[in-house]
Enzyme design. Sequence first.
Site, PDB file in Angstrom:
ATOM      1  N   TYR A  32       0.829  -1.208   0.000  1.00  0.00           N
ATOM      2  CA  TYR A  32       0.000   0.000   0.000  1.00  0.00           C
ATOM      3  C   TYR A  32       0.861   1.255   0.000  1.00  0.00           C
ATOM      4  O   TYR A  32       2.063   1.196   0.258  1.00  0.00           O
ATOM      5  CB  TYR A  32      -0.963   0.009   1.204  1.00  0.00           C
ATOM      6  CG  TYR A  32      -0.320   0.410   2.520  1.00  0.00           C
ATOM      7  CD1 TYR A  32       0.524  -0.456   3.203  1.00  0.00           C
ATOM      8  CD2 TYR A  32      -0.538   1.677   3.070  1.00  0.00           C
ATOM      9  CE1 TYR A  32       1.120  -0.077   4.401  1.00  0.00           C
ATOM     10  CE2 TYR A  32       0.053   2.056   4.269  1.00  0.00           C
ATOM     11  CZ  TYR A  32       0.889   1.178   4.922  1.00  0.00           C
ATOM     12  OH  TYR A  32       1.488   1.551   6.094  1.00  0.00           O
ATOM     13  N   LYS A 149       6.546  -1.986   2.039  1.00  0.00           N
ATOM     14  CA  LYS A 149       5.365  -1.322   2.612  1.00  0.00           C
ATOM     15  C   LYS A 149       4.171  -2.272   2.502  1.00  0.00           C
ATOM     16  O   LYS A 149       3.257  -2.097   1.692  1.00  0.00           O
ATOM     17  CB  LYS A 149       5.096   0.020   1.923  1.00  0.00           C
ATOM     18  CG  LYS A 149       4.181   0.909   2.760  1.00  0.00           C
ATOM     19  CD  LYS A 149       4.287   2.348   2.332  1.00  0.00           C
ATOM     20  CE  LYS A 149       3.240   3.241   2.972  1.00  0.00           C
ATOM     21  NZ  LYS A 149       3.367   3.410   4.417  1.00  0.00           N
ATOM     22  N   GLU A 182      12.789   2.845  13.582  1.00  0.00           N
ATOM     23  CA  GLU A 182      11.848   3.896  13.168  1.00  0.00           C
ATOM     24  C   GLU A 182      10.761   3.940  14.232  1.00  0.00           C
ATOM     25  O   GLU A 182      11.009   3.588  15.384  1.00  0.00           O
ATOM     26  CB  GLU A 182      11.317   3.613  11.756  1.00  0.00           C
ATOM     27  CG  GLU A 182      10.668   2.255  11.591  1.00  0.00           C
ATOM     28  CD  GLU A 182      10.115   2.010  10.192  1.00  0.00           C
ATOM     29  OE1 GLU A 182       9.933   2.959   9.417  1.00  0.00           O
ATOM     30  OE2 GLU A 182       9.833   0.827   9.891  1.00  0.00           O
ATOM     31  N   LEU A 206      11.212   1.413   6.892  1.00  0.00           N
ATOM     32  CA  LEU A 206      10.596   1.783   5.628  1.00  0.00           C
ATOM     33  C   LEU A 206      11.358   2.989   5.062  1.00  0.00           C
ATOM     34  O   LEU A 206      11.641   3.934   5.796  1.00  0.00           O
ATOM     35  CB  LEU A 206       9.123   2.183   5.865  1.00  0.00           C
ATOM     36  CG  LEU A 206       8.379   2.479   4.568  1.00  0.00           C
ATOM     37  CD1 LEU A 206       7.973   1.176   3.895  1.00  0.00           C
ATOM     38  CD2 LEU A 206       7.158   3.338   4.821  1.00  0.00           C
TER      39      LEU A 206
HETATM   40  N1  PDD Z   1       2.946   5.438   7.412  1.00  0.00           N
HETATM   41  N2  PDD Z   1       7.641   3.998   8.681  1.00  0.00           N
HETATM   42  C1  PDD Z   1       6.481   3.328   8.755  1.00  0.00           C
HETATM   43  C2  PDD Z   1       6.453   2.031   9.464  1.00  0.00           C
HETATM   44  C3  PDD Z   1       5.302   3.867   8.170  1.00  0.00           C
HETATM   45  O1  PDD Z   1       4.150   3.191   8.236  1.00  0.00           O
HETATM   46  C4  PDD Z   1       5.385   5.131   7.532  1.00  0.00           C
HETATM   47  C5  PDD Z   1       4.180   5.756   6.887  1.00  0.00           C
HETATM   48  C6  PDD Z   1       6.617   5.790   7.491  1.00  0.00           C
HETATM   49  C7  PDD Z   1       6.778   7.118   6.803  1.00  0.00           C
HETATM   50  O2  PDD Z   1       6.734   6.958   5.395  1.00  0.00           O
HETATM   51  P1  PDD Z   1       6.225   8.114   4.423  1.00  0.00           P
HETATM   52  O3  PDD Z   1       7.039   9.318   4.755  1.00  0.00           O
HETATM   53  O4  PDD Z   1       6.506   7.588   3.075  1.00  0.00           O
HETATM   54  O5  PDD Z   1       4.764   8.330   4.707  1.00  0.00           O
HETATM   55  C8  PDD Z   1       7.729   5.187   8.059  1.00  0.00           C
HETATM   56  C9  PDD Z   1       1.775   5.712   6.617  1.00  0.00           C
HETATM   57  C10 PDD Z   1       1.518   7.157   6.388  1.00  0.00           C
HETATM   58  C11 PDD Z   1       0.580   4.947   7.161  1.00  0.00           C
HETATM   59  O6  PDD Z   1       0.740   3.754   7.330  1.00  0.00           O
HETATM   60  O7  PDD Z   1      -0.483   5.525   7.369  1.00  0.00           O
END
Ligand code: PDD
Length: 285
Positions: A32, A149, A182, A206
Amino acid sequence: MSIAFLDGDYMPIEQAKISPLDRGFLFGDGIYEVVPSYAGKMVGFAPHIARMKSGLEAIGIQLNWSTEDWAELCNRLIAENGAGNLGLYLHVSRGTDTKRFHAFPENIAPTVFAFSFEIAPAPIADKSSVKAKKASTARDLRWERCQIKSTALLGNVLHFQQGYEQGSDETLLFNADNQLTEASACNVFIVKDGIVITPLLDNQKLPGITRQIILDVLRKDAQIAVEERIVSMDEVANADEVWITSSSKEIAPITEIDGKPVGDGSIGDIWLAVQTLYSAAKFDY
Ligand code: PDD
């Protein structure tokens, strides 16, 4: 009412139905993305789609969608759902099987689902209007493929809930060597003596698009030193500033970790400088 997309059709979200034999439902077997959009303008569309494509490739889902196909879908969701502050959720599962069997089935079409949800307005680079957040900490007990992801987010959900039940907004995660990985749904940055530091990417994190944009903006600006390297638990505890970053939050300052203040407990000057740079440049990505 929100308009969703499912396998070629647009419909009110309440009407979108999948089979319980969809492997996304049974196994969390899918990929996703969440692409932020403000007043009809997306942030990081190209890198989000590139990450979606590499995730699909990593788990062997063949979907013949071009970047233009994804753009058409995102623009239609924005047109249907109003040009407010939207998270565009894009989801591809391996598809619906006729049985429950772990091996990849042959000749099934991936399920493509998308909808939009309201996200908070983008933070303004202003210390008095941004809300400081609290974090908890935990040993990172997720799997060793966190660079993918995946829609299989139970590990992340359990970590998020852990912090949530302690009154925190996020849970910062540390591996068996007490190194920062993270957070449950965000990447993490610390600031020490004016240097912005974030963990190096590997299979424990991620590769966040917000993280990528921040690093790019900082390197182009070349005024604030930036390092990608191992970050220890002690460094987090002794940092001047700690931030969490994600597409729906941008850069959120953490001022309390496990009940203790970060630095002097106030929102930092480097946060202000970096959120200012990010706000100015984000629509270029
Ligand atoms: N979450 N690490 C994890 C585990 C995440 O689920 C996310 C993002 C990030 C940040 O990635 P990005 O900058 O590409 O949004 C890091 C999303 C927004 C979610 O699951 O809702």
